[in-house]
Write a protein that holds these residues in place. Structure first.
Motif, PDB file in Angstrom:
ATOM      1  N   THR A  77      35.514  29.073 -16.034  1.00  0.00           N
ATOM      2  CA  THR A  77      34.617  28.492 -16.957  1.00  0.00           C
ATOM      3  C   THR A  77      35.508  27.937 -18.374  1.00  0.00           C
ATOM      4  OG1 THR A  77      32.889  29.770 -16.083  1.00  0.00           O
ATOM      5  CG2 THR A  77      32.572  28.515 -18.409  1.00  0.00           C
ATOM      6  N   ALA A  79      35.782  26.753 -22.159  1.00  0.00           N
ATOM      7  CA  ALA A  79      34.678  27.088 -23.419  1.00  0.00           C
ATOM      8  C   ALA A  79      35.428  26.458 -24.407  1.00  0.00           C
ATOM      9  CB  ALA A  79      34.693  28.583 -23.588  1.00  0.00           C
ATOM     10  N   TYR A  89      29.941  26.948 -23.904  1.00  0.00           N
ATOM     11  CA  TYR A  89      30.569  27.108 -22.569  1.00  0.00           C
ATOM     12  C   TYR A  89      30.114  25.752 -21.612  1.00  0.00           C
ATOM     13  CZ  TYR A  89      31.422  31.882 -23.747  1.00  0.00           C
ATOM     14  OH  TYR A  89      32.058  33.042 -24.180  1.00  0.00           O
ATOM     15  N   GLU A 124      33.085  35.157 -15.568  1.00  0.00           N
ATOM     16  CA  GLU A 124      32.243  35.319 -16.617  1.00  0.00           C
ATOM     17  C   GLU A 124      31.088  36.170 -16.580  1.00  0.00           C
ATOM     18  OE1 GLU A 124      31.683  35.807 -20.857  1.00  0.00           O
ATOM     19  OE2 GLU A 124      33.460  35.050 -19.900  1.00  0.00           O
TER      20      GLU A 124
END
Length: 141
Positions: A77, A79, A89, A124
């Protein structure tokens, strides 16, 4: 005024004042990390966050070569690091090709998200403990 002609106490005050000014400038300076970089990951846990890098308003590409994990994919992910506020995010890419072997690469692409410090996180939102290893990774902006 020459420093060698100053009294010791005045010289100390000057040195401390210069140190405070230099330290203060360092706090507000833009980060020195390059926007494109390479590294590896060794047994990082769920929720691992990469180092931060400054990214101009350009697209981001992250490549992992040679991955291992106990999951069916490595979830990456992107961010945006926002000081004193919750981070933003963006979408998560499921890297699966890199799990096939040490020479296989998975690639994730993200659109530009403005001038800012960015990082990526691994797996995450998974529940439980997962460790991930990546033989080599490249971040390009």
């Amino acid at each position: 005024m020459r420093i060698d002609s100053m009294r010791d106490s005045s010289r100390r005050v000057l040195v401390v004042a210069l140190g405070v000014v230099v330290a203060g400038l360092g706090i507000f300076a833009a980060p020195a990390q390059a926007a494109s970089w390479s590294s590896y990951l060794s047994k990082v846990p769920t929720g691992f966050e990469s180092r931060r890098w400054y990214e101009p308003n350009t697209a981001t590409t992250i490549k992992f070569t040679g991955c291992s994990t106990d999951q069916n994919a490595v979830r990456v992910t992107l961010a945006k690091d926002i000081s004193l506020s919750p981070d933003t995010y963006y979408s998560t890419a499921a890297f699966t090709n890199c799990l096939k072997g040490s020479t296989y690469t998975s690639t994730g692409n993200w659109n530009a998200h403005g001038n800012a410090n960015h990082y990526f996180s691994i797996n995450e939102y998974l529940v439980g403990t997962t460790v991930t290893t990546v033989k080599s990774l490249t971040v390009s902006c």
